[in-house]
Design an enzyme around this catalytic site. Structure first.
Site, mmCIF file in Angstrom:
data_model
loop_
_atom_site.group_PDB
_atom_site.id
_atom_site.type_symbol
_atom_site.label_atom_id
_atom_site.label_comp_id
_atom_site.label_asym_id
_atom_site.label_seq_id
_atom_site.Cartn_x
_atom_site.Cartn_y
_atom_site.Cartn_z
ATOM 1 C CB SER A 9 -0.856 0.008 1.266
ATOM 2 O OG SER A 9 -1.465 1.268 1.451
ATOM 3 C CE1 TYR B 216 -3.891 -2.600 5.098
ATOM 4 C CE2 TYR B 216 -3.610 -0.233 4.789
ATOM 5 C CZ TYR B 216 -3.862 -1.487 4.263
ATOM 6 O OH TYR B 216 -4.083 -1.622 2.917
HETATM 7 N N1 LIG Z 1 -8.420 -0.698 -2.169
HETATM 8 C C1 LIG Z 1 -7.428 0.113 -1.869
HETATM 9 O O1 LIG Z 1 -7.551 1.350 -1.975
HETATM 10 C C2 LIG Z 1 -6.114 -0.454 -1.419
HETATM 11 C C3 LIG Z 1 -5.047 0.440 -1.258
HETATM 12 C C4 LIG Z 1 -3.817 -0.052 -0.853
HETATM 13 C C5 LIG Z 1 -3.650 -1.399 -0.608
HETATM 14 N N2 LIG Z 1 -4.709 -2.252 -0.753
HETATM 15 C C6 LIG Z 1 -4.484 -3.675 -0.487
HETATM 16 O O2 LIG Z 1 -5.044 -4.430 -1.533
HETATM 17 C C7 LIG Z 1 -5.338 -5.729 -1.069
HETATM 18 C C8 LIG Z 1 -6.743 -6.108 -1.520
HETATM 19 O O3 LIG Z 1 -7.688 -5.282 -0.855
HETATM 20 P P1 LIG Z 1 -9.038 -4.780 -1.555
HETATM 21 O O4 LIG Z 1 -8.911 -3.329 -1.750
HETATM 22 O O5 LIG Z 1 -9.385 -5.631 -2.684
HETATM 23 O O6 LIG Z 1 -10.043 -4.958 -0.309
HETATM 24 P P2 LIG Z 1 -11.272 -5.951 -0.075
HETATM 25 O O7 LIG Z 1 -12.304 -5.761 -1.124
HETATM 26 O O8 LIG Z 1 -11.663 -5.728 1.353
HETATM 27 O O9 LIG Z 1 -10.645 -7.400 -0.260
HETATM 28 C C9 LIG Z 1 -9.820 -7.965 0.732
HETATM 29 C C10 LIG Z 1 -9.638 -9.448 0.427
HETATM 30 O O10 LIG Z 1 -8.814 -10.017 1.443
HETATM 31 C C11 LIG Z 1 -9.472 -11.166 1.977
HETATM 32 N N3 LIG Z 1 -9.130 -11.351 3.373
HETATM 33 C C12 LIG Z 1 -9.312 -10.482 4.402
HETATM 34 N N4 LIG Z 1 -8.934 -11.044 5.542
HETATM 35 C C13 LIG Z 1 -8.498 -12.298 5.247
HETATM 36 C C14 LIG Z 1 -8.006 -13.371 6.019
HETATM 37 N N5 LIG Z 1 -7.892 -13.290 7.341
HETATM 38 N N6 LIG Z 1 -7.639 -14.499 5.384
HETATM 39 C C15 LIG Z 1 -7.775 -14.629 4.037
HETATM 40 N N7 LIG Z 1 -8.248 -13.633 3.267
HETATM 41 C C16 LIG Z 1 -8.614 -12.499 3.857
HETATM 42 C C17 LIG Z 1 -10.958 -10.887 1.804
HETATM 43 O O11 LIG Z 1 -11.719 -12.089 1.718
HETATM 44 P P3 LIG Z 1 -12.566 -12.771 2.891
HETATM 45 O O12 LIG Z 1 -13.267 -11.697 3.624
HETATM 46 O O13 LIG Z 1 -13.470 -13.698 2.123
HETATM 47 O O14 LIG Z 1 -11.576 -13.505 3.710
HETATM 48 C C18 LIG Z 1 -10.970 -10.202 0.449
HETATM 49 O O15 LIG Z 1 -10.970 -11.168 -0.573
HETATM 50 C C19 LIG Z 1 -5.155 -5.683 0.453
HETATM 51 O O16 LIG Z 1 -3.905 -6.222 0.787
HETATM 52 C C20 LIG Z 1 -5.168 -4.202 0.761
HETATM 53 O O17 LIG Z 1 -4.445 -3.913 1.933
HETATM 54 C C21 LIG Z 1 -5.941 -1.805 -1.149
#
Ligand SMILES: NC(=O)c1ccc[n+]([C@@H]2O[C@H](COP(=O)([O-])OP(=O)(O)OC[C@H]3O[C@@H](n4cnc5c(N)ncnc54)[C@H](OP(=O)(O)O)[C@@H]3O)[C@@H](O)[C@H]2O)c1
Length: 289
Positions: A166, A179
Site C-alpha cells: 500500500s 496496518y
Molecule cells: N483498495 C485500496 O484502496 C487499497 C489500497 C492499498 C492497498 N490495498 C491492499 O489491496 C489488497 C486487496 O484489498 P481490496 O482493496 O481488494 O479490499 P477488499 O475488497 O476488502 O478485499 C480484501 C480481500 O482479502 C481477503 N481477506 C481479508 N482477511 C483475510 C483473512 N484473514 N484471510 C484470508 N483472506 C482475507 C478478503 O476475503 P474474505 O473476507 O473472504 O476472507 C478479500 O478477498 C489488500 O492487501 C489491501 O491492503 C488496497
C-alpha cells in the site's frame, strides 16, 4: 574490472548492461496462478483478468461462497479455477496449504499475496488483539505463505511472487498505524528477498496501490476489531479494481520489481521522500477517511 567493447559494439553493450535482466512473459495461459483475497476487490478483479489470459486459478480467502461465485465467473471466461478457502490469521498452516494446493494442481507458477485488512482507528484506541490480528493477516500471512511456496518454485525451476502492499507502506497515515506498520514490514521483507533471489529464476514484484474502489474501508478494522462498515469518500473516488488488476498483470509480465498504482494520492510517496516537511503538513491536515 568491467571491460567495454570498442567502436560500434559500444551501443549494444550499453543496452545489454542497462536493460532489465528480467525476461518478459507474454502470457499466463496454462500457468497455475494462486491469488489470496480473491473473493473481493483487487483479488477478484485479478482472478478475472488472469482468467482472460487462460491461467489455471487457485482462489483463496475465507468466504467460500463468494469464492465460488468468482470461480464460476472465471470458468465462464473459459478458464479452469479451484477454490481453496483459508484464513491468513492461521498462517502457521501455510506449509499444509501449499501441500494441499500442490496435490490439486501439480505446480504453482505464480503466487499473488493480495489478501489484506485495513484499519480505521487511532493507535491508542486499537486493542492489542486487533494489532496482532492486523499483523497476522497483513504481514505474517504473506511472509509465511511465500516461505512455504518458494521451495516449490525452486524445485520447478522458477516462478513469480507478487505482494500487494500500500502507499501507507511507504509513509505513515492517521487511523492506519498497525496496518501501515504491517505494510512497511512487507517492503522490508520482500525487498530483502528480492536481493537474496537476484539472478535466480524466482521473481518478486511489490505492488503499491493508492486508492482503489473496493470494500477495503468497509472491511477495515475498528479498534475493537469489528468492521468499520463505511465506504470512505476517498475510497469511492479510487481507480476501478479492474484497472488496477490490468496494471498488476502488465507489471508481472515485465518482471517489474515494484509498481505504484493509483491516482494523485500516489504523489504523497514522492513528497514524503523528497519534501518530508510538506508530507507532515499534509497528513496532519488531510481527512483520513
Ligand atoms: N483498495 C485500496 O484502496 C487499497 C489500497 C492499498 C492497498 N490495498 C491492499 O489491496 C489488497 C486487496 O484489498 P481490496 O482493496 O481488494 O479490499 P477488499 O475488497 O476488502 O478485499 C480484501 C480481500 O482479502 C481477503 N481477506 C481479508 N482477511 C483475510 C483473512 N484473514 N484471510 C484470508 N483472506 C482475507 C478478503 O476475503 P474474505 O473476507 O473472504 O476472507 C478479500 O478477498 C489488500 O492487501 C489491501 O491492503 C488496497
Amino acid at each position: 574490472m568491467v571491460c567495454t567493447p570498442a567502436g560500434g559494439d559500444k551501443a549494444a553493450w550499453i543496452f545489454r548492461t542497462l536493460a532489465p535482466k528480467s525476461h518478459f512473459i507474454l502470457t499466463y495461459s496454462g500457468k497455475v496462478v494462486w491469488i489470496t483475497g480473491a473473493s473481493s476487490g483487487i483479488g477478484e478483479a485479478l482472478a478475472l483478468a488472469f482468467a482472460r489470459e487462460g491461467a489455471i486459478l487457485v482462489l483463496s480467502a475465507r468466504n467460500a461462497g463468494r469464492l465460488d461465485g468468482v470461480r464460476a465467473a472465471c470458468e465462464a471466461l473459459g478458464a479452469q479455477a479451484i477454490v481453496y478457502p483459508l484464513d491468513l490469521a492461521n498462517n502457521g498452516e501455510a506449509e499444509r496449504w501449499v501441500r494441499e494446493v500442490l496435490d490439486k494442481t501439480g505446480r504453482i507458477d505464480v503466487l499473488v499475496n493480495n489478501a489484506g485488512r485495513s484499519q480505521r482507528a487511532r493507535a491508542l484506541e486499537t486493542t492489542r488483539e486487533t494489532d496482532r490480528e492486523l499483523m497476522e493477516i497483513n504481514f505474517f500471512g504473506p511472509v509465511h505463505l511465500t516461505k512455504a511456496v518458494l521451495p516449490v518454485m525452486w524445485e520447478q525451476g522458477g516462478g513469480q511472487i507478487a505482494v500487494v502492499t500500500s502507499i501507507v507502506g511507504k509513509f505513515g497515515f492517521p487511523l492506519r498505524s498497525t496496518y501501515s506498520a504491517a505494510k512497511h514490514g512487507l517492503h522490508g521483507f520482500f525487498e530483502s528477498l528480492q536481493a537474496e533471489l537476484a539472478g535466480s529464476p524466482v521473481r518478486i514484484t511489490i505492488v503499491v496501490p493508492g486508492r482503489v474502489r473496493t470494500q477495503v474501508s468497509v472491511n477495515a478494522a475498528r479498534g475493537d476489531g469489528s468492521a468499520y462498515g463505511v465506504m470512505d469518500a476517498g475510497q469511492a473516488q479510487g481507480i476501478p479494481a479492474g484497472v488496477c488488476a490490468r496494471k498488476i498483470i502488465r507489471a508481472l509480465k515485465r518482471g517489474r520489481k515494484e509498481i505504484l498504482i493509483g491516482g494523485r494520492e500516489t504523489w504523497l510517496v514522492h513528497i514524503r521522500r523528497f519534501v518530508p516537511a510538506l508530507y507532515r503538513r499534509i497528513v496532519q491536515n488531510v481527512s483520513p477517511t
